[in-house]
Design a protein around this motif. Structure first.
Motif, short mmCIF file in Angstrom:
data_model
loop_
_atom_site.label_atom_id
_atom_site.label_comp_id
_atom_site.label_asym_id
_atom_site.label_seq_id
_atom_site.Cartn_x
_atom_site.Cartn_y
_atom_site.Cartn_z
N MET A 5 -29.16 -24.49 -19.44
CA MET A 5 -28.17 -25.54 -19.39
C MET A 5 -27.74 -25.72 -17.94
O MET A 5 -27.58 -24.76 -17.20
N GLU B 79 -29.02 -24.27 -12.66
CA GLU B 79 -29.33 -23.88 -14.04
C GLU B 79 -28.71 -22.51 -14.29
O GLU B 79 -28.88 -21.60 -13.48
N ALA C 163 -28.64 -19.10 -16.41
CA ALA C 163 -29.54 -18.29 -17.23
C ALA C 163 -29.00 -18.18 -18.65
O ALA C 163 -27.78 -18.19 -18.86
N SER C 164 -29.89 -18.05 -19.62
CA SER C 164 -29.49 -18.07 -21.03
C SER C 164 -28.53 -16.93 -21.40
O SER C 164 -27.58 -17.14 -22.15
N GLY C 165 -28.77 -15.73 -20.89
CA GLY C 165 -27.88 -14.61 -21.17
C GLY C 165 -26.49 -14.81 -20.58
O GLY C 165 -25.48 -14.51 -21.21
N LEU D 195 -25.17 -17.73 -19.86
CA LEU D 195 -24.57 -18.84 -20.60
C LEU D 195 -23.96 -18.36 -21.92
O LEU D 195 -22.86 -18.75 -22.28
N LYS D 196 -24.68 -17.48 -22.60
CA LYS D 196 -24.18 -16.94 -23.87
C LYS D 196 -22.87 -16.18 -23.66
O LYS D 196 -21.92 -16.33 -24.42
N LYS E 189 -19.99 -18.70 -22.84
CA LYS E 189 -19.55 -19.41 -24.04
C LYS E 189 -18.76 -18.52 -24.97
O LYS E 189 -17.80 -18.94 -25.60
#
Length: 60
Positions: free
Chosen positions: A1, A44, A46-48, A50-51, A54
């Motif tokens: 994201m 961007e 990173a997915s970890g 971002l998790k 959130k």
């Protein structure tokens, strides 16, 4: 994201900007009552990371 997409989501959920740092900005979530850092210069996220952001913000 992308960071810009995340910040738009913060605005929708009334998550408040607190202060600038060198590498991270600090935000406050009235949903969870927590302050949490968000990387300042990342295009961007990173997915970890971002998790975790959130979760602290109460968005997931």
């Amino acid at each position: 994201m992308k960071l810009s997409e995340l910040l738009k989501e913060f605005q929708k959920n009334k998550i408040i900007f607190i202060q600038h740092g060198k590498r991270h900005d600090i935000y406050y979530s009235p949903i969870t009552g927590k302050k949490f850092p968000v990387p300042r210069h990342a295009k961007e996220i990173a997915s970890g990371t971002l998790k975790s952001i959130k979760k602290d913000a109460g968005l997931k």
